[in-house]
Design a protein around this motif. Structure first.
Motif, short mmCIF file in Angstrom:
data_model
loop_
_atom_site.label_atom_id
_atom_site.label_comp_id
_atom_site.label_asym_id
_atom_site.label_seq_id
_atom_site.Cartn_x
_atom_site.Cartn_y
_atom_site.Cartn_z
N ALA A 177 -30.39 23.86 20.86
CA ALA A 177 -29.58 23.98 19.66
C ALA A 177 -29.29 22.60 19.05
O ALA A 177 -29.41 22.42 17.84
N ALA A 178 -28.92 21.64 19.89
CA ALA A 178 -28.55 20.33 19.37
C ALA A 178 -29.75 19.66 18.69
O ALA A 178 -29.63 19.11 17.60
N PHE A 179 -30.90 19.72 19.36
CA PHE A 179 -32.06 19.02 18.80
C PHE A 179 -32.77 19.83 17.73
O PHE A 179 -33.51 19.27 16.91
N LEU A 180 -32.54 21.14 17.71
CA LEU A 180 -33.11 21.95 16.63
C LEU A 180 -32.56 21.49 15.28
O LEU A 180 -33.31 21.34 14.31
N GLY A 181 -31.25 21.23 15.22
CA GLY A 181 -30.65 20.77 13.97
C GLY A 181 -31.31 19.47 13.50
O GLY A 181 -31.63 19.31 12.33
N ILE A 182 -31.53 18.55 14.45
CA ILE A 182 -32.16 17.28 14.09
C ILE A 182 -33.61 17.49 13.68
O ILE A 182 -34.09 16.93 12.70
N MET A 183 -34.30 18.37 14.41
CA MET A 183 -35.70 18.63 14.09
C MET A 183 -35.85 19.23 12.69
O MET A 183 -36.73 18.86 11.93
N LEU A 184 -34.94 20.15 12.34
CA LEU A 184 -35.08 20.83 11.05
C LEU A 184 -34.53 20.02 9.89
O LEU A 184 -35.08 20.03 8.80
N PHE A 185 -33.41 19.33 10.11
CA PHE A 185 -32.71 18.73 8.98
C PHE A 185 -32.64 17.22 9.03
O PHE A 185 -32.15 16.60 8.09
N GLY A 186 -33.06 16.61 10.13
CA GLY A 186 -32.67 15.22 10.31
C GLY A 186 -33.76 14.17 10.20
O GLY A 186 -33.53 13.02 10.56
N TRP A 187 -34.96 14.57 9.72
CA TRP A 187 -36.07 13.61 9.79
C TRP A 187 -35.74 12.31 9.07
O TRP A 187 -35.97 11.21 9.57
N GLU A 188 -35.14 12.41 7.86
CA GLU A 188 -34.85 11.17 7.11
C GLU A 188 -33.71 10.40 7.76
O GLU A 188 -33.52 9.24 7.48
N ASP B 268 -17.17 26.95 16.48
CA ASP B 268 -17.66 28.09 15.72
C ASP B 268 -16.57 28.58 14.78
O ASP B 268 -16.85 29.19 13.76
N GLY B 269 -15.32 28.26 15.13
CA GLY B 269 -14.22 28.62 14.24
C GLY B 269 -14.39 28.02 12.86
O GLY B 269 -14.23 28.70 11.85
N PHE B 270 -14.78 26.73 12.79
CA PHE B 270 -14.89 26.16 11.45
C PHE B 270 -16.11 26.68 10.72
O PHE B 270 -16.07 26.88 9.51
N ASP B 271 -17.22 26.96 11.44
CA ASP B 271 -18.35 27.46 10.65
C ASP B 271 -18.19 28.94 10.28
O ASP B 271 -18.64 29.37 9.22
N LEU B 272 -17.48 29.70 11.12
CA LEU B 272 -17.11 31.05 10.69
C LEU B 272 -16.14 30.97 9.52
O LEU B 272 -16.21 31.77 8.58
N VAL C 268 -22.77 23.07 7.49
CA VAL C 268 -22.79 23.62 8.86
C VAL C 268 -24.19 24.01 9.35
O VAL C 268 -24.39 24.22 10.54
N ALA C 269 -25.18 24.07 8.44
CA ALA C 269 -26.51 24.56 8.84
C ALA C 269 -27.13 23.81 10.02
O ALA C 269 -27.70 24.45 10.91
N PRO C 270 -27.02 22.47 10.09
CA PRO C 270 -27.68 21.80 11.22
C PRO C 270 -26.97 21.98 12.56
O PRO C 270 -27.54 21.63 13.59
N ILE C 271 -25.75 22.48 12.57
CA ILE C 271 -25.00 22.49 13.83
C ILE C 271 -24.50 23.86 14.27
O ILE C 271 -24.06 24.02 15.41
N TRP C 272 -24.63 24.87 13.41
CA TRP C 272 -24.01 26.16 13.76
C TRP C 272 -24.60 26.75 15.04
O TRP C 272 -23.89 27.37 15.82
N ASP C 273 -25.89 26.54 15.25
CA ASP C 273 -26.55 27.13 16.41
C ASP C 273 -25.95 26.59 17.70
O ASP C 273 -25.66 27.34 18.64
#
Lengths: 478, 349
Positions: free
Chosen positions: A109-120, B34-38, B60-65
């Motif tokens: 989950a943590a690295f997915l965010g970076i992989m999807l949104f963080g390249w720049e 999750d409270g803040f992204d909900l 929140v998109a990069p961190i909600w997961d």
């Protein structure tokens, strides 16, 4: 069939997990595929690889999202629908599942965010690291969940105290007898699922375009097709060997399951390889049997006169339902050999130099797009239905594992899941199909490294959605 | 006499304590992140423009997961260490948990689907809003059901499917909507700029008022749910030790209101977190050491010592790493979200 809380919970579990398994089966392979593409991009600087990465990462994101949301359901169902199972196994499986969460899910989950949104924001190398961590996370996740599943198949390293399983030796719990080969078989199955999906989708993109389409338009599809087929050609034979070795383990530890897989009623030597039969559970025999003499024994025991156990050796109420196991297994193996055929055919066409232009082959590859999903699902049916009537083999019956809940509540939740999954996953498939229709961008669209340095500016061109109404980048002409 | 057996007994006492602390941390983490992204989802429908919705979602998109993973850890941790509690609580909470999961499915896929859709975009805007709202409401009901207790016989749930549904659990469900809405609004204050930020401030004030009223209502009601809780709060000397909790809560709420008026960016969010932690502490004080109130304690439902130790070794090694890279992921996406997110083309989309 009585539709009590037990039967309904079984249907609900089978339904939700069959849906769920499709996505991890795809994303485990896809994560590694992305890491390989990005590695090649960093190594060669060839923008083609980054184009491909940017295309497949969208497919990954949608599939991973669907896998996550269907997976959360699984982690709570053990308790909601199978609380007696949780009571019996909690001491053993609880920590194993918890290890999956803390070692794999957070990492993904943590690295997915970076992989999807963080390249720049993080630069090339850290981004590649993030991609690798996502891929590693999927493999660690598979490690723990298959350890737990294997323990239910071949429980080891525990004792029973007060009617509950308690751990004695953690090493033997985690590395229980069927685990190593099951893990290898499953991960390889996931990789091949991705390979055939990538190959099939690429073949489809090549088929849609006329031969005189600009080379750049097709370069990505060609490269994907070639890479995926190399992988499949090399690893399908290895998978067949792993599957065979795994079969030896089933013979040793789950003889009744093996007898059901083979449709073998009486203990016998020189067992034929049954290619087809209609097993009859009432008469305890097979109808319309077609088999090759002695080969069955040879495949299973590696000796022509090897003895294979029969279903009649255990009471009727300890046998799994025979025909679903018998047929699922044959479908899985059939798909495996079709995959082998595609691999060999691709080798021949490479030698002839017509891999990308032989329309018959491309059509066959396209038809094989979902083959890996089929093999994984039917393999899973074989393993799980073959384990019945046990949920923990030899120790806890499925019938004794269900929660004390009202049948009405399960009926309502089952219907809700069916409707919600149909809606959500219907849309998911629709968007995936749209993504694939559009295909990878032509390589010329890539505007070099300077794009990466712009802060906060997404590296892809503005997205116009996938329904083709607005935006300047129209659908490719048919 | 002080050999292994004694030692073992010591562990059998301490391990459930350590673990209940760890699970309490996991649940607190979940409620906050999750409270803040909900909460962002709860505010979503009221946002005035497509651009606002885009920016709110992108914050929140990069961190909600990762945020939602704490929920799995809460369930998984319960199964790992207090599996008897897990086996009693889950069937008892069957309906709200299944409904919460379904709501989470809708809002989870909305993150992906919204940016893939044109004509069907309104579907995923609604899925995100209603999914967030209902997931929150059912979580609040689970909390209320938990506080009011369960009918059990030994180690089995003996109540009915709809025992969870009471006026009290409806109140806690609504309270959590206000609370998460406040978290979401102060998050938006921190992460956005311009008109959207000003609007988020106004929403934060409204949700703060609602939250404080709801917290007061719950606090007044809770002691009447059981003698046990009443005795704990109002007997001497407990009342002296516990009186600071409501007093500090009142001060934090006041400070938060002033911060919002003074135009602070970051502190309102963390004061809201403080408000949540204080409420959580209050509940913890009321219920400890019961994990299936009012009958089963953490020691009644704990796994074997061996099992708890095995899981603890892993947590001790891995949890700090988890915190480290989760913090790093937050760090990567620090700062305010850009005002113009071109065409919804976030990152990889």
């Amino acid at each position: 069939m009585e539709f009590d809380a037990l039967m309904l919970s079984r249907i609900q579990f089978a339904f939700t997990i069959a849906f769920h398994i499709i996505f991890p089966a795809f994303t485990i392979g896809l994560a590694s595929w992305l890491a390989a593409l990005e590695f090649n991009w960093l190594r060669t600087g060839n923008p083609l690889y980054r184009t491909l990465f940017r295309f497949w990462v969208k497919v990954f994101a949608v599939s991973f999202g669907l896998g996550v949301v269907s997976g959360i359901v699984m982690s709570y169902q053990f308790g909601t629908n199978w609380s007696r199972f949780s009571e019996f196994t909690g001491n053993v499986l609880g920590p194993v599942i918890a290890y999956e969460v803390i070692t794999a899910f957070f990492l993904e989950a943590a690295f997915l965010g970076i992989m999807l949104f963080g390249w720049e924001r993080v630069g090339d190398r850290l981004h590649f690291f993030a991609t690798c961590m996502v891929a590693l996370g999927t493999l660690i996740s598979a490690f723990w969940i298959l350890s737990a599943n294997s323990w239910m198949q071949t429980p080891d390293g525990f004792a029973i105290e007060n009617g509950k399983a308690v751990p004695v030796d953690w090493f033997r719990v985690v590395f229980n007898p069927s685990f190593p080969l099951r893990y290898a078989h499953m991960v390889m199955g996931c990789y091949l699922t991705t390979a055939f999906a990538v190959a099939g989708m690429s073949a489809w993109m090549l088929l849609r375009h006329p031969h005189d389409a600009p080379a750049a338009k097709l370069a990505g599809s060609r490269r994907s097709l070639s890479m995926a087929l190399w992988f499949a050609t090399i690893f399908v034979p290895i998978q067949i060997v792993i599957g065979d070795l795994h079969g030896l383990g089933v013979l040793k530890y789950q003889p009744t399951k093996l007898a059901a897989v083979e449709g073998n009623w009486d203990r016998m030597a020189n067992m034929p390889l049954r290619l087809f039969a209609i097993p009859d559970e009432v008469a305890e025999t097979n109808h319309y049997e077609i088999g090759i003499p002695k080969i069955g024994s040879w495949v299973l025991t590696h000796a022509f006169d090897g003895v294979v156990p029969g279903l009649k050796e255990v009471p009727r109420d300890e046998r799994p339902p025979v025909w679903p196991v018998f047929f699922s297994f044959r479908i899985m193996v059939g798909i495996g050999f079709a995959m082998l055929g595609i691999g060999l055919w691709s080798l021949y066409l490479r030698w002839k130099g017509t891999l990308f232009s032989n329309r018959l082959f491309l059509t066959a590859a396209m038809i094989m797009t979902p083959s890996g999903f089929g093999a994984v699902l039917f393999g899973w049916f074989t393993a799980e239905i073959g384990r019945q009537p046990w949920v923990v083999y030899g120790h806890l019956r499925t019938a004794d594992a269900v929660s004390p809940i009202a049948a009405g509540a399960v009926t309502a939740s089952l219907l809700t899941f069916v409707v919600v999954y149909a809606f959500v996953f219907g849309f998911g498939s629709y968007y995936l199909a749209k993504l694939l229709r559009r295909g990878p961008d032509p390589v010329e669209d890539i505007r070099g490294d300077d794009l990466d340095k712009k802060p906060k500016r997404p590296f892809s061109v503005p997205d116009e959605g996938l329904e083709g109404r607005s935006g300047h980048r129209a659908q490719p002409a048919e | 006499m002080f050999g292994f057996g004694m030692d073992h007994e010591g562990l059998a006492f301490w391990l459930p304590l350590i673990w209940s602390g760890l699970i309490a941390v996991a649940v607190a983490m979940y409620v906050i992140v999750d409270g803040f992204d909900l909460g962002v989802g709860i505010l979503f429908k009221a946002a005035r423009s497509e651009n606002w919705r885009d920016r709110m979602m992108f914050s929140v998109a990069p961190i909600w997961d990762g945020n939602e993973t704490w929920l799995i850890l809460g369930g998984g941790g319960l199964f790992a260490v207090f599996h008897i509690a897990y086996a009693v609580l889950m069937p008892a909470l069957y309906v709200p948990i299944i409904l919460m999961l379904i709501a989470l499915i809708f809002r989870g896929v909305a993150f992906e689907f919204r940016f893939k859709a044109d004509r069907s975009k309104f579907l995923w805007d609604n899925a995100f809003f209603f999914g967030s709202l209902l997931a929150t409401f059912f979580q609040g009901m689970v909390l209320g059901a938990f506080v009011q207790g369960f009918s059990t016989d030994g180690r089995q749930f003996t109540g009915g499917t709809f025992d969870f549904l009471t006026p009290f659990s409806v109140l806690t469900g609504l309270s959590l909507i206000f609370g998460y809405g406040l978290l979401g609004a102060t998050w938006c204050v921190m992460k956005t700029t311009g008109e959207l930020e000003i609007w988020a401030r106004r929403m934060a004030v409204r949700f703060l008022v609602a939250t404080v009223v709801a917290m007061a209502a719950v606090s007044v009601w809770v002691p009447f749910l059981g003698r046990q809780i009443e005795t704990r709060w109002f007997s001497w000397p407990n009342i002296a030790f516990l009186a600071p909790i409501p007093l500090v809560t009142a001060y934090v709420a006041y400070r938060l209101l002033r911060d919002l008026e003074e135009g602070r960016h970051v502190r309102p969010f963390f004061l809201t977190v403080g408000l949540f932690l204080l409420g959580y502490l209050g509940l913890g004080v009321s219920l400890f050491p019961y994990i299936v109130p009012p009958s089963l304690t953490i020691w009644d439902t704990a796994n074997t010592v061996n099992s708890q130790l095995f899981a603890l070794v892993g947590f001790a090694i891995v949890l700090p790493m988890t915190f480290a890279y989760t913090a790093y992921a937050y760090y990567v996406f620090r700062g305010k979200v850009a005002d113009e997110i071109s065409g919804g083309g976030y990152g990889y989309h």
